[in-house]
Scaffold this active site. Sequence first.
Site, PDB file in Angstrom:
ATOM      1  N   ASP A   9       4.816 -17.153 -45.554  1.00  0.00           N
ATOM      2  CA  ASP A   9       5.909 -18.049 -45.313  1.00  0.00           C
ATOM      3  C   ASP A   9       5.856 -19.187 -44.373  1.00  0.00           C
ATOM      4  O   ASP A   9       4.829 -18.937 -43.439  1.00  0.00           O
ATOM      5  CB  ASP A   9       7.259 -17.405 -45.147  1.00  0.00           C
ATOM      6  CG  ASP A   9       8.744 -18.254 -45.220  1.00  0.00           C
ATOM      7  OD1 ASP A   9       8.906 -19.221 -46.291  1.00  0.00           O
ATOM      8  OD2 ASP A   9       9.371 -18.164 -44.142  1.00  0.00           O
ATOM      9  N   SER A  10       7.383 -20.466 -44.144  1.00  0.00           N
ATOM     10  CA  SER A  10       6.529 -21.429 -43.547  1.00  0.00           C
ATOM     11  C   SER A  10       7.068 -21.211 -42.166  1.00  0.00           C
ATOM     12  O   SER A  10       6.847 -21.404 -41.141  1.00  0.00           O
ATOM     13  CB  SER A  10       7.271 -22.553 -44.049  1.00  0.00           C
ATOM     14  OG  SER A  10       8.907 -22.574 -44.037  1.00  0.00           O
ATOM     15  N   TYR A  41       8.589 -26.502 -44.246  1.00  0.00           N
ATOM     16  CA  TYR A  41       7.509 -27.120 -45.014  1.00  0.00           C
ATOM     17  C   TYR A  41       8.602 -27.966 -46.198  1.00  0.00           C
ATOM     18  O   TYR A  41       7.871 -29.222 -46.569  1.00  0.00           O
ATOM     19  CB  TYR A  41       6.815 -26.328 -45.668  1.00  0.00           C
ATOM     20  CG  TYR A  41       5.821 -25.488 -45.258  1.00  0.00           C
ATOM     21  CD1 TYR A  41       5.036 -25.715 -43.981  1.00  0.00           C
ATOM     22  CD2 TYR A  41       4.947 -24.393 -45.772  1.00  0.00           C
ATOM     23  CE1 TYR A  41       4.112 -24.708 -43.279  1.00  0.00           C
ATOM     24  CE2 TYR A  41       4.036 -23.594 -45.786  1.00  0.00           C
ATOM     25  CZ  TYR A  41       3.645 -24.063 -43.895  1.00  0.00           C
ATOM     26  OH  TYR A  41       2.157 -23.225 -43.929  1.00  0.00           O
ATOM     27  N   CYS A  72       7.325 -17.999 -49.860  1.00  0.00           N
ATOM     28  CA  CYS A  72       7.948 -19.588 -50.210  1.00  0.00           C
ATOM     29  C   CYS A  72       8.571 -20.339 -50.720  1.00  0.00           C
ATOM     30  O   CYS A  72       7.256 -20.041 -51.857  1.00  0.00           O
ATOM     31  CB  CYS A  72       6.629 -19.779 -48.657  1.00  0.00           C
ATOM     32  SG  CYS A  72       7.827 -21.964 -48.198  1.00  0.00           S
ATOM     33  N   THR A  74       8.535 -23.134 -51.808  1.00  0.00           N
ATOM     34  CA  THR A  74       7.713 -24.667 -51.243  1.00  0.00           C
ATOM     35  C   THR A  74       6.598 -24.557 -51.851  1.00  0.00           C
ATOM     36  O   THR A  74       5.710 -24.717 -52.200  1.00  0.00           O
ATOM     37  CB  THR A  74       8.809 -25.080 -49.856  1.00  0.00           C
ATOM     38  OG1 THR A  74      10.071 -25.094 -49.550  1.00  0.00           O
ATOM     39  CG2 THR A  74       7.857 -26.384 -50.257  1.00  0.00           C
ATOM     40  N   HIS A 185      14.554 -19.289 -46.695  1.00  0.00           N
ATOM     41  CA  HIS A 185      14.855 -18.480 -45.683  1.00  0.00           C
ATOM     42  C   HIS A 185      16.917 -18.099 -45.811  1.00  0.00           C
ATOM     43  O   HIS A 185      17.309 -18.252 -45.308  1.00  0.00           O
ATOM     44  CB  HIS A 185      14.910 -19.854 -44.756  1.00  0.00           C
ATOM     45  CG  HIS A 185      13.937 -20.252 -44.305  1.00  0.00           C
ATOM     46  ND1 HIS A 185      12.883 -20.258 -44.470  1.00  0.00           N
ATOM     47  CD2 HIS A 185      13.361 -20.719 -42.541  1.00  0.00           C
ATOM     48  CE1 HIS A 185      11.848 -20.750 -44.061  1.00  0.00           C
ATOM     49  NE2 HIS A 185      12.168 -20.595 -42.202  1.00  0.00           N
TER      50      HIS A 185
HETATM   51  N1  DGL Z   1      11.263 -20.749 -46.800  1.00  0.00           N
HETATM   52  C1  DGL Z   1      11.047 -21.899 -47.815  1.00  0.00           C
HETATM   53  C2  DGL Z   1      10.998 -21.990 -48.747  1.00  0.00           C
HETATM   54  O1  DGL Z   1      11.473 -20.730 -49.345  1.00  0.00           O
HETATM   55  C3  DGL Z   1      10.942 -22.987 -46.631  1.00  0.00           C
HETATM   56  C4  DGL Z   1      11.494 -23.737 -45.546  1.00  0.00           C
HETATM   57  C5  DGL Z   1      10.252 -24.689 -45.153  1.00  0.00           C
HETATM   58  O2  DGL Z   1       9.386 -24.466 -44.270  1.00  0.00           O
HETATM   59  O3  DGL Z   1      11.733 -25.868 -45.583  1.00  0.00           O
HETATM   60  O4  DGL Z   1      11.081 -22.550 -49.753  1.00  0.00           O
END
Ligand code: DGL
Length: 265
Positions: A9-10, A41, A72, A74, A185
Amino acid sequence: MKQPIGIIDSGVGGLTVAKEIIRQLPNEQIIYLGDNARCPYGPRTKEEVRAFTWQLTEFLLAKKIKMLIIACNTATAAALEDIKKNVPIPVLGVIQPGARAAIKNSSNLNIGVIGTVGTVKSGAYPDALKSINDQVSVKSIACPKFVPIVESGEYSGALVKKVVAESLAPFKGSGIDTLILGCTHYPLLGPLISSTMGKGVKVISSGDETARETSAILEYKGLLNDQNEKPEHYFYTTGSRDMFHRIASSWLQKDLQHVYSIKLN
Ligand code: DGL
């Protein structure tokens, strides 16, 4: 098979998926990598997110993982297809499982999605939902303020409540009966999001369904660990070890022993 499952994940968001995988697959060892140093991200270009996701993937491939979970949204939207085609192990993202869980729950097929700017811009959720049922109506909203709140580790209090209420206000009167947390998140803000949306809206996070699909894929491929043992999980972050340790230990309700800060080059 004893090899670990890799999760990326980010930042700390993928822990919401890791928690479900640890719960549903207690014999499996997890190796987690969060790119906290470059989080978020969400506002980045697709090309940049794809390049970062490849770096994370390569770090975990070197650790001999047997399956990769891109926890993640994104990164899933930007890189899943590319990575899937080019690595020799099964790869699962979080968008398809989240979409399936939402369709299963919704009775009026009026579904809301919240995610990062990147995920919402990609249209990946409406595409995934419509590929399952083309009658579905989707309203997507980007909530760019949520990830920095979660990464700061302070996700309660009046200010956070106000940000959540303001970000979700566009759903008022929309008639949705299901809201997908289209960013891993966001489950850390889950109780606040649920109470803001009210009783008529079921809030869905993809962790549960992703863990179920992970289990099905491992079983189908004959990759499940059939030894009954308590594996030690390993967590890597490109950011602060202490910050990651604090958030991860609290979310996983365990004082984690193996948390390391690393540099990616
Ligand atoms: N947790 C990530 C997602 O599911 C990205 C959060 C981010 O880095 O902007 O998109």
